[in-house]
Write a protein that holds these residues in place. Structure first.
Motif, PDB file in Angstrom:
ATOM      1  N   UNK A 124       1.058  -1.350   0.537  1.00  0.00           N
ATOM      2  CA  UNK A 124       0.138  -0.400  -0.257  1.00  0.00           C
ATOM      3  C   UNK A 124       1.032   1.412   0.211  1.00  0.00           C
ATOM      4  N   UNK A 125       0.116   2.504  -0.434  1.00  0.00           N
ATOM      5  CA  UNK A 125       0.658   3.769  -0.567  1.00  0.00           C
ATOM      6  C   UNK A 125       0.677   4.098   1.176  1.00  0.00           C
ATOM      7  N   UNK A 126       1.296   4.392   1.619  1.00  0.00           N
ATOM      8  CA  UNK A 126       0.436   4.919   3.028  1.00  0.00           C
ATOM      9  C   UNK A 126       1.031   6.093   3.052  1.00  0.00           C
ATOM     10  N   UNK A 127       0.329   7.281   3.638  1.00  0.00           N
ATOM     11  CA  UNK A 127       0.376   8.699   4.084  1.00  0.00           C
ATOM     12  C   UNK A 127       0.367   9.014   5.626  1.00  0.00           C
ATOM     13  N   UNK A 128       1.703   9.156   6.398  1.00  0.00           N
ATOM     14  CA  UNK A 128       0.723   9.222   8.100  1.00  0.00           C
ATOM     15  C   UNK A 128       1.533  10.796   7.746  1.00  0.00           C
ATOM     16  N   UNK A 129      -0.083  11.817   8.663  1.00  0.00           N
ATOM     17  CA  UNK A 129       0.636  12.812   9.213  1.00  0.00           C
ATOM     18  C   UNK A 129       1.568  13.065  10.052  1.00  0.00           C
ATOM     19  N   UNK A 130       2.163  14.332  10.500  1.00  0.00           N
ATOM     20  CA  UNK A 130       2.974  14.688  11.214  1.00  0.00           C
ATOM     21  C   UNK A 130       4.056  13.988  11.558  1.00  0.00           C
ATOM     22  N   UNK A 131       5.105  14.204  12.317  1.00  0.00           N
ATOM     23  CA  UNK A 131       6.197  13.877  12.491  1.00  0.00           C
ATOM     24  C   UNK A 131       7.198  14.200  13.774  1.00  0.00           C
TER      25      UNK A 131
END
Length: 273
Positions: A124-131
């Motif tokens: 899957x192509x996964x986006x994670x918001x925040x670091x």
């Protein structure tokens, strides 16, 4: 009569925590004899509160905001999944008082997605918001699930790049600002805390399609701002962090008691239909 093993969740604030209900249900289900309570630590008194708990015979602690980084620093030894995270949410003492630190958040998130909600992460192509620390705590287990790519997006690119570089050897990672994101993504995970206060990162159009899964790591009795945004984008599967909360608690329970409780009835108890 044998004294019950004592556990607690430590944080500030702490009165809202569902952890005592969760672990009480786990104990009843598995026949384990324990008590589990909330422990309020002063903002400047985490170390003292923690040491007093274990000196008084405490068996294990869960750690919540804002003390996860301090817990990591205090641990004498880290479990592999906690070593790079820079944050610890589970503590216990081994022989000779050695304090062991673990981070069960990522394992809880991945299990909630894959097992409870049948979400495919492999490829899957996964986006994670925040670091921030919450994101660092989930990345290693998330990357171990073999997504095609994980993109970390943050207001400040340098912060996202710092996290990317820290985990670069564990999978395909990219860093981005919010404005530079190009979708669509198969899975979007919100690791910022803003949505509980009704705030959202400035997200561009085109990040989702109808098959995208949106997951807010924060849990709420009402729809979070992030999941409200996802609904407006036409996303069908929108999840909050209640399942992650219960699953990370189960991971802690395994470390402490050597038994894996069933999580489904506990989630049903906490959020009846």
């Amino acid at each position: 009569m044998t004294e019950k093993a004592r556990y607690a969740v430590i944080g500030n604030p702490i009165e809202h925590s569902l952890s005592p209900r969760i672990h009480a249900a786990f104990a009843e289900q598995t026949g384990e004899s324990l008590v589990y309570e909330r422990l309020l630590a002063p903002l400047e008194g985490f170390r003292e509160t923690l040491e007093q708990f274990f000196d008084d015979g405490g068996a294990g602690l869960n750690v919540t905001v804002p003390f996860k980084q301090q817990a990591w620093e205090m641990a004498d030894r880290h479990q592999p999944r906690a070593a790079r995270a820079g944050a610890v949410n589970t503590l216990w003492r081994e022989n000779h008082g050695i304090l062991i630190g673990d981070n069960t958040d990522g394992a809880g998130l991945v299990r909630d997605l894959r097992v409870n909600n049948d979400v495919t992460l492999a490829g899957a192509r996964v986006l994670v918001l925040g670091a921030g620390g919450a994101v660092r705590g989930i990345l290693e287990p998330l990357l171990a699930a073999a997504p095609a790519q994980v993109v970390i997006a943050n207001r400040t690119l340098a912060r996202a790049e710092e996290v990317r570089d820290l985990f670069a050897d564990t999978g395909s990672l990219a860093a981005s600002t919010f404005a530079a994101l190009v979708g669509p993504f198969d899975v979007i995970i919100n690791g910022t805390s803003a949505s509980l206060q009704g705030g959202l990162p400035p997200l561009p159009e085109g990040l989702t399609n109808p098959a995208t899964v949106c997951y807010d790591m924060m849990y709420s009795q009402t729809e979070t701002a992030f999941n409200g945004w996802a609904r407006q984008q036409g996303v069908a599967l929108r999840l909050d962090g209640l399942g992650m909360l219960v699953e990370q608690a189960a991971e802690s329970f395994v470390q402490w008691r050597g038994k894996r409780p069933q999580t489904e009835p506990v989630m049903a108890m906490l959020r009846p239909d």
